[in-house]
Structures are given as structure tokens and as C-alpha cells.
Design a protein around this motif. Sequence first.
Motif, PDB file in Angstrom:
ATOM      1  N   GLY A   1      -8.253  -8.222   1.256  1.00 53.60           N
ATOM      2  CA  GLY A   1      -7.317  -8.262   0.144  1.00 53.60           C
ATOM      3  C   GLY A   1      -7.551  -9.466  -0.760  1.00 53.60           C
ATOM      4  O   GLY A   1      -8.115 -10.478  -0.343  1.00 53.60           O
ATOM      5  N   VAL A   2      -7.139  -9.331  -1.990  1.00 52.35           N
ATOM      6  CA  VAL A   2      -7.283 -10.424  -2.967  1.00 52.35           C
ATOM      7  C   VAL A   2      -5.926 -10.724  -3.577  1.00 52.35           C
ATOM      8  O   VAL A   2      -5.042  -9.864  -3.628  1.00 52.35           O
ATOM      9  CB  VAL A   2      -8.293 -10.059  -4.078  1.00 52.35           C
TER      10      VAL A   2
ATOM     11  N   ASN B   1      -7.994  -0.291   0.200  1.00 53.14           N
ATOM     12  CA  ASN B   1      -7.255  -1.505  -0.165  1.00 53.14           C
ATOM     13  C   ASN B   1      -5.793  -1.420   0.280  1.00 53.14           C
ATOM     14  O   ASN B   1      -5.242  -2.360   0.831  1.00 53.14           O
ATOM     15  CB  ASN B   1      -7.346  -1.736  -1.676  1.00 53.14           C
TER      16      ASN B   1
ATOM     17  N   GLU C   1      -6.427  -8.865  -8.999  1.00 55.37           N
ATOM     18  CA  GLU C   1      -7.592  -8.166  -9.524  1.00 55.37           C
ATOM     19  C   GLU C   1      -8.038  -8.837 -10.829  1.00 55.37           C
ATOM     20  O   GLU C   1      -7.239  -9.487 -11.523  1.00 55.37           O
ATOM     21  CB  GLU C   1      -7.270  -6.691  -9.799  1.00 55.37           C
TER      22      GLU C   1
ATOM     23  N   SER D   1     -13.455   2.588  -3.614  1.00 52.33           N
ATOM     24  CA  SER D   1     -13.797   2.187  -2.245  1.00 52.33           C
ATOM     25  C   SER D   1     -14.918   3.059  -1.692  1.00 52.33           C
ATOM     26  O   SER D   1     -15.741   2.597  -0.897  1.00 52.33           O
ATOM     27  CB  SER D   1     -12.571   2.293  -1.335  1.00 52.33           C
TER      28      SER D   1
ATOM     29  N   SER E   1     -11.093  -6.790  -5.656  1.00 53.49           N
ATOM     30  CA  SER E   1     -10.942  -6.220  -4.310  1.00 53.49           C
ATOM     31  C   SER E   1     -12.194  -5.467  -3.875  1.00 53.49           C
ATOM     32  O   SER E   1     -12.599  -5.528  -2.708  1.00 53.49           O
ATOM     33  CB  SER E   1      -9.722  -5.302  -4.247  1.00 53.49           C
TER      34      SER E   1
ATOM     35  N   GLY F   1      -6.636  -4.161   2.463  1.00 53.98           N
ATOM     36  CA  GLY F   1      -6.008  -5.213   1.684  1.00 53.98           C
ATOM     37  C   GLY F   1      -4.590  -5.496   2.130  1.00 53.98           C
ATOM     38  O   GLY F   1      -3.947  -6.411   1.609  1.00 53.98           O
ATOM     39  N   GLN F   2      -4.096  -4.691   3.092  1.00 49.11           N
ATOM     40  CA  GLN F   2      -2.735  -4.856   3.625  1.00 49.11           C
ATOM     41  C   GLN F   2      -2.815  -4.873   5.148  1.00 49.11           C
ATOM     42  O   GLN F   2      -3.163  -3.871   5.774  1.00 49.11           O
ATOM     43  CB  GLN F   2      -1.827  -3.715   3.158  1.00 49.11           C
TER      44      GLN F   2
END
Length: 324
Positions: A143-144, A100, A147, A55, A158, A126-127
Motif C-alpha cells: 500500500g501507498v 490493492n 497515488e 494489477s 501503488s 494495500g489493505q
Amino acid sequence: MNSSSSFEQLGREVIQLEAEALLALAKRLDGHFMEACRLILNCQGRVIVTGMGKSGHIGKKIAATLASTGTPSFFVHPGEASHGDLGMITPADILLAISNSGETEEIVTILPIIKRMGVKLISFVGQTDSSLAKQADAALFVGVEKEACPHNLAPTASTTAALAMGDALAVALLKSRGFTREDFARAHPAGSLGRRLLLYVSDVMHTGGEIPQVAEQAELREALLEMTGKGLGMTGVVDRNNRLVGIFTDGDLRRVLNRGVDVYRVIITEVMTKNPKTTRADRLAAETVQLMRSLRINGLFVVDEDNHVLGALNMHDLFRAGVI
């Protein structure tokens, strides 16, 4: 599983998965994105980007993109922030934090201090129920579902989503500010784009005694000597008021020789090209390159509104200047 076709298939699967993640991201853009844009547009300071690990790498690129498109920005490592680098952040700044999980310890640790300073917080998470999301003034969900890593561990899709969100922010802000190609070039003066957008004909052209030119009454042999001495592969032909009336080039010389013309007797006006194409000193050099390419010529004279000769240039000059 080591054949070329297998590698190609795996590559396609990764790209397809990440493309699907980006399409899903586009559909999820909501009011939080608009709020993030509003906060940055109203910011009197800089956008400080932070993130750990992968990140962090994405954050550095986002900070660089923001800075080069009109939003002052730089990256601060969250681990170093707790050991003195928080001094780089002022109350007028905005913190853009990428995580993430939304629970990255190094980032969560500095949030109380940031909040006490009154710094606005934008998060890429991501959360949506994470600490970072809850404390953010604008929480952007990146978020995805999965991965690209087969173990669903290595940040791949992500980080691609976070990078795309950063680009979306930068471009939205760029357009809102009316950031122009010239503004972009000023941030990249050493790059090829900067040279194309900042260099004008006046910066490249030959002037004064370097301009190859002869009078209307000159003989062709005089024009050839002028061409040889000035080395631009051409000479202009001017009247008594220094107005351009014609041009003679290397190509014209070859055509004259093919016709068997006596170069020692003919007057330049008899073999010159009349009313030649010209350019202006205040024209972008890059535009002049396009003009020369479209006309399939290698040189141009630079004139003012009354056709007085101000300068001359050829493709070699533009090449040396880095415009080509």
C-alpha cells in the motif's frame, strides 16, 4: 498551465512521489517477505500470478520476470479462472494474487476453491485487514500513502510498489538459487544477452580451408593472394607443424608499401608481426570482442594450447553473429 516548465515540474513531482513510496516499501519489508520466498523456494509446481485491471498488467510482468529468472510462472486472469482456467492450477502450485483493496471480487471468489486444493497463497495487498490479506499464507503489504494521480484514484504509485515488490521477490529467489548469467541466457537464446553468453569462439570462427594461412618460406605476394582469397583481411604464418608464428594484415601491407618494400621479392617472415595475439575456441565470443577492442585489432587466429591453428575470425564475423 501548459508551459514546458510546468510539465517538467509535474513530471518531477510524480517521480518523486513514487520514489518516496518505494523507499517506504523497502522499510516495511518483514517476515512475510521471507515467508513468501520460503514458500516459493519449496514449491514443487509453478507460481500462478493473478490480478484484475492494472494489477493484472503488473502481474503479467511479475510472472514474466519470475519465469526468466528461474521460477516457473505464468499469469491467469481471475475472471477467466472462474470459467475454466482454474484447471491450469494444481495443488503443487502457489497463487500470487495482487489486489490493492484486497477485496477484488474475481479473486475473492476463487479463494475457497484454491484453499480446498491446498494451494498456498501469497498476496500483494494495500489493505492489511482485507479478505485477501487474512487468507494469505504470506501477505505482503504494498500500500501507498497517496497515488500520483491528483485525484488519488488512478493506480500509479501503488502499481509501482507492486511491481517493485515482484522484482524484489524475483531477485531474492534468483540469488538463493544461485541462478547464473548462463542460466539467464538459456531463457533468452534469441536476445542479445543470450548471444553474448551462449556463443563461443568455436561457433563463429572459420575453419579448415577457410583459414587464411601460408608457410614461413612463402613470399609476400603469395600471402597477399591468400588474404584476398579468404577475405578476412589477414593471413597467418605457420611453421611445418602448423604452429602460428606470425600474422600479416591489411595494416601491415600499408606499412610495407609506405616503406617501399618490393612485394614480389620479400619473404613473409621478414614483414610479418611475430607472436601475434590469439584466442581459444572455448572462449566466449563476447570476451573475444572485448580483447579485440582493447588491442584495437580486427582479426584473431584461434589456437590450441600448443599454438596449432584451429580457426580464424574477424569483427565482421562477430557482428554477423549478433555478438556486437
